[in-house]
Scaffold this active site. Structure first.
Site, short mmCIF file in Angstrom:
data_model
loop_
_atom_site.label_atom_id
_atom_site.label_comp_id
_atom_site.label_asym_id
_atom_site.label_seq_id
_atom_site.Cartn_x
_atom_site.Cartn_y
_atom_site.Cartn_z
N SER A 126 -3.71 1.49 9.27
CA SER A 126 -5.04 1.09 9.15
C SER A 126 -5.65 0.44 7.89
CB SER A 126 -5.89 2.37 9.59
OG SER A 126 -5.62 3.30 8.30
N TYR A 149 -0.74 -2.50 -1.17
CA TYR A 149 -0.11 -1.68 0.17
C TYR A 149 -0.51 -2.53 1.40
CZ TYR A 149 0.63 1.76 3.34
OH TYR A 149 1.13 2.39 4.54
N ARG A 284 -12.22 6.26 -5.40
CA ARG A 284 -10.69 5.77 -5.84
C ARG A 284 -10.63 4.07 -5.47
NH1 ARG A 284 -5.50 8.32 -2.91
NH2 ARG A 284 -6.34 7.00 -1.33
#
Length: 325
Positions: A126, A149, A284
């Site tokens: 996702s 990523y 984050r």
């Protein structure tokens, strides 16, 4: 979902998702090859499988083409789960993430093509939706990736598409949304939020939520993911292959709601957990604020029917951690 008497390679088969897939495939009377280098996979995840004559463990690395070729020998299907997960890890070390997730993925495609594998089903992510703010997330509307990523997982989809068009290798990408469940590692710097919070609660420590807790996710229990993988292998609908699907429950919960549900389930096992305080830290880097999947495409083309909501899955997962941690 009839799938039996096939030879199936699960890369990353000692990992959280991979080991659960190996178990179910063996229960369905298939021969299973597990390829893992144990960088993040755990030997204890496949320990109970090794006495099964239909299970073969190959300790190898997808970054090594020869290891890939050995693993795919005489295999009908590949379930490619091997990857270096974690957005923060990729921000810290983008080169290794790329080596495993892109070069390793390409090695597996080449080896599968050359071995005549019937279908290559792979773990997409996702994270590919990146900075797209549209909700729910629909497969053909994506934004720019927000982390190394995410880039690697999008490149996987591009390579799979090219291999299906150029070489005729059937591919199916499954964009996982925040998968959780039994065997997911609660330890380490890159542990996923649910096992990490469960362990902290069980130890009487305060879970730390990144941000104000209002970020939301489509948390997806492992059994929903297993269902999607098997459906992707068995479908004989030509429109259902050479594409990508969201794999999720199709609901979103905030981190504050998640912690509330966890406390509720865990306090039934240990009432003192009701007294554990929740702490909040900074947001984050690389995190998207909200994630919610449309699962219409998988429902329509794969007949995907997820059975586990977040709350139902948490009851199962918490029980497993309670018995195994």
């Amino acid at each position: 979902m009839n799938l039996s008497d096939k030879k199936i390679l699960v890369t990353g088969g000692a990992g959280f998702i991979g080991s659960n897939l190996c178990e179910v495939l063996l229960e369905k009377k298939n021969r299973v090859v597990c390829l893992d280098n144990f960088a993040t996979g755990k030997r204890e995840n496949v320990k109970d499988l090794q006495s099964n004559p239909n299970f073969k463990l190959i300790e190898g690395d997808i970054r090594n083409l020869e290891d890939c070729k050995v693993a795919v020998s005489k295999v009908d299907y590949v379930l490619h789960q091997a990857a270096l997960g974690s957005v923060p890890r990729s921000i810290k070390d983008p080169i290794t993430t790329n080596d495993v997730n892109v070069s390793g993925f390409l090695n597996m495609l080449v080896a599968s093509r050359d071995a005549g594998v019937k279908r290559f089903v792979y773990a997409a992510s996702s994270s590919t939706y990146g900075d797209s703010e549209s909700l729910p997330k629909v497969e053909d509307v994506i934004g720019k990736p927000l982390s190394p990523y995410a880039i690697t997982k999008y490149v996987n989809e591009l390579y799979a598409d090219v291999f299906s068009k150029t070489y005729g290798l059937e591919t199916v990408g499954l964009r996982y949304f925040n998968v959780f469940g039994r065997k997911q590692d609660p330890n380490g710097a890159y542990a996923a939020v649910i096992p990490k919070f469960v362990k902290q609660f069980m130890n009487g420590k305060s879970p730390v939520i990144n941000g104000d807790g209002n970020y939301s996710r489509d948390f997806t229990y492992i059994d929903n993911v297993i269902q999607a993988n098997i459906l992707a292998l068995v479908t004989n609908n030509p429109k259902a292959v050479n594409t990508v699907y969201n794999v999720a429950f199709g609901e979103r919960n905030t981190l504050n709601e998640l912690v509330g549900y966890l406390r509720e389930v865990l306090s039934k096992l240990d009432p003192s957990i009701n007294n554990v305080k929740i702490e909040y830290g900074p947001n984050r880097q690389g995190d998207i604020p909200h994630s919610l999947a449309s699962i219409n495409k998988a429902e329509k083309l794969l007949n995907y029917k997820p059975q586990f909501s977040l709350q139902k899955g948490l009851k199962e997962a918490v029980q497993w951690y309670w018995e195994n941690l």
